[in-house]
Design an enzyme around this catalytic site. Structure first.
Site, PDB file in Angstrom:
ATOM      1  N   ARG A   1       6.064  -0.193  14.108  1.00 48.90           N
ATOM      2  CA  ARG A   1       6.779  -0.624  12.899  1.00 48.90           C
ATOM      3  C   ARG A   1       7.914  -1.605  13.199  1.00 48.90           C
ATOM      4  NH1 ARG A   1       4.873   2.594   8.699  1.00 48.90           N
ATOM      5  NH2 ARG A   1       4.138   4.641   9.367  1.00 48.90           N
TER       6      ARG A   1
ATOM      7  N   ASP B   1       2.131 -16.078   5.534  1.00 48.61           N
ATOM      8  CA  ASP B   1       1.766 -17.454   5.202  1.00 48.61           C
ATOM      9  C   ASP B   1       1.928 -17.744   3.719  1.00 48.61           C
ATOM     10  OD1 ASP B   1       1.248 -17.992   7.849  1.00 48.61           O
ATOM     11  OD2 ASP B   1      -0.939 -17.932   7.644  1.00 48.61           O
TER      12      ASP B   1
ATOM     13  N   ILE C   1      12.024   1.457   2.122  1.00 48.29           N
ATOM     14  CA  ILE C   1      12.679   2.693   1.700  1.00 48.29           C
ATOM     15  C   ILE C   1      13.226   3.444   2.908  1.00 48.29           C
ATOM     16  CG2 ILE C   1      12.266   4.939   0.611  1.00 48.29           C
ATOM     17  CD1 ILE C   1      10.099   3.434  -1.127  1.00 48.29           C
ATOM     18  N   SER C   2      12.443   3.505   3.975  1.00 48.79           N
ATOM     19  CA  SER C   2      12.874   4.212   5.187  1.00 48.79           C
ATOM     20  C   SER C   2      13.538   3.237   6.159  1.00 48.79           C
ATOM     21  CB  SER C   2      11.669   4.875   5.872  1.00 48.79           C
ATOM     22  OG  SER C   2      10.809   3.893   6.425  1.00 48.79           O
TER      23      SER C   2
ATOM     24  N   ALA D   1       2.678  -0.986   4.714  1.00 50.34           N
ATOM     25  CA  ALA D   1       1.909  -1.055   5.962  1.00 50.34           C
ATOM     26  C   ALA D   1       1.547  -2.491   6.342  1.00 50.34           C
ATOM     27  CB  ALA D   1       0.643  -0.214   5.845  1.00 50.34           C
TER      28      ALA D   1
ATOM     29  N   PRO E   1       0.793  -1.226   0.000  1.00 49.13           N
ATOM     30  CA  PRO E   1       0.000   0.000   0.000  1.00 49.13           C
ATOM     31  C   PRO E   1       0.828   1.280   0.000  1.00 49.13           C
ATOM     32  CG  PRO E   1      -0.741  -1.492   1.733  1.00 49.13           C
ATOM     33  CD  PRO E   1       0.475  -2.096   1.123  1.00 49.13           C
TER      34      PRO E   1
ATOM     35  N   GLU F   1      13.156  -8.814   2.096  1.00 44.58           N
ATOM     36  CA  GLU F   1      12.281  -7.713   2.506  1.00 44.58           C
ATOM     37  C   GLU F   1      13.038  -6.403   2.298  1.00 44.58           C
ATOM     38  OE1 GLU F   1       9.907  -6.252   6.542  1.00 44.58           O
ATOM     39  OE2 GLU F   1      11.398  -7.843   6.679  1.00 44.58           O
TER      40      GLU F   1
ATOM     41  N   HIS G   1       3.531  -4.947   9.112  1.00 47.32           N
ATOM     42  CA  HIS G   1       3.296  -5.008  10.549  1.00 47.32           C
ATOM     43  C   HIS G   1       1.972  -5.662  10.924  1.00 47.32           C
ATOM     44  CE1 HIS G   1       6.424  -2.106   9.909  1.00 47.32           C
ATOM     45  NE2 HIS G   1       5.565  -1.335   9.282  1.00 47.32           N
TER      46      HIS G   1
ATOM     47  N   ARG H   1       4.041  11.155  -1.201  1.00 50.83           N
ATOM     48  CA  ARG H   1       3.756  10.911   0.218  1.00 50.83           C
ATOM     49  C   ARG H   1       5.007  11.151   1.064  1.00 50.83           C
ATOM     50  NH1 ARG H   1       3.665   5.127   2.934  1.00 50.83           N
ATOM     51  NH2 ARG H   1       3.064   5.759   5.028  1.00 50.83           N
TER      52      ARG H   1
ATOM     53  N   ARG I   1      11.841   4.028  13.490  1.00 53.05           N
ATOM     54  CA  ARG I   1      10.561   4.751  13.449  1.00 53.05           C
ATOM     55  C   ARG I   1       9.646   4.325  14.600  1.00 53.05           C
ATOM     56  NH1 ARG I   1       8.222   4.843   7.647  1.00 53.05           N
ATOM     57  NH2 ARG I   1       6.856   6.357   8.663  1.00 53.05           N
TER      58      ARG I   1
END
Length: 148
Positions: free
Chosen positions: A111, A87, A101-102, A77, A9, A98, A80, A17, A107
Site C-alpha cells: 500500500r 494517466d 480513510i485509513s 485498491a 472499489p 487523494e 496501488h 468492511r 499499513r
C-alpha cells in the site's frame, strides 16, 4: 466551482468492511458529508461517484474534463495498481486531492505506492471519513488561488 468525489472499489461497503480499519460510517455518510462540506465551502455542486470497475473510474475522470473544477479521489485498491487512473488524471489536468480513510502509510508494504497520488497536489490519510471534508477544503483553497 464544481467538485467531483470519486471512490473506488469496496468504498460502497464502508461501515460493513473491516470497521476496525475503516470505521462504522457508511458510504451514504460519506456522500452526505461531502455535499454538506461542499455547500459550506461555496461549491456550486459536489457530485459523488463510486465504482468497483477501473474503466468506469477512468471514464468518469475523462467526462470531468471541461465540466468539473476539482476532483477528490479515493481510488481504494486501484491506488496501488492503476496506471490507467493516473494517466486519466494527468490527461484532464484537473486539480485533484487523494484521500484515504485509513492511514495507508502505516499499513502493508504493497500500500506504500500510490499511482493516482502522482497526479494529485495533496494527500489526506487516516482521518476517517472526515478526510473527505479536509480534502474538499484543500481543493477549495487551491481553486481560490490566483492564477500565476
Amino acid at each position: 466551482m464544481k467538485a467531483l468525489v470519486i471512490n473506488g472499489p469496496n468504498i460502497n461497503f464502508v461501515g460493513i468492511r473491516e470497521p476496525g480499519i475503516y470505521g462504522s460510517d457508511s458510504y451514504d455518510d460519506i456522500v452526505a458529508l461531502c455535499q454538506r462540506t461542499g455547500l459550506e465551502l461555496g461549491f456550486e455542486s459536489v457530485e459523488c461517484f463510486q465504482s468497483n470497475h477501473e474503466g468506469d473510474i477512468v471514464d468518469k475522470i475523462q467526462e470531468a474534463y471541461g465540466a468539473i473544477d476539482g476532483i477528490v479521489i479515493n481510488p481504494a485498491a486501484y491506488t496501488h495498481t492503476s496506471v490507467a487512473i493516473l494517466d486519466a488524471l494527468k490527461a484532464v489536468s484537473i486539480p485533484a486531492v487523494e484521500v484515504h480513510i485509513s492511514a495507508v502509510e502505516s499499513r502493508e508494504d504493497f500500500r506504500q505506492v500510490s499511482f493516482a497520488g502522482m497526479a494529485c497536489f495533496a494527500k489526506v490519510t487516516g482521518e476517517g471519513i472526515q478526510g473527505y471534508a479536509h480534502a474538499l477544503r484543500l481543493l477549495a483553497e487551491k481553486l481560490d488561488e490566483p492564477a500565476a
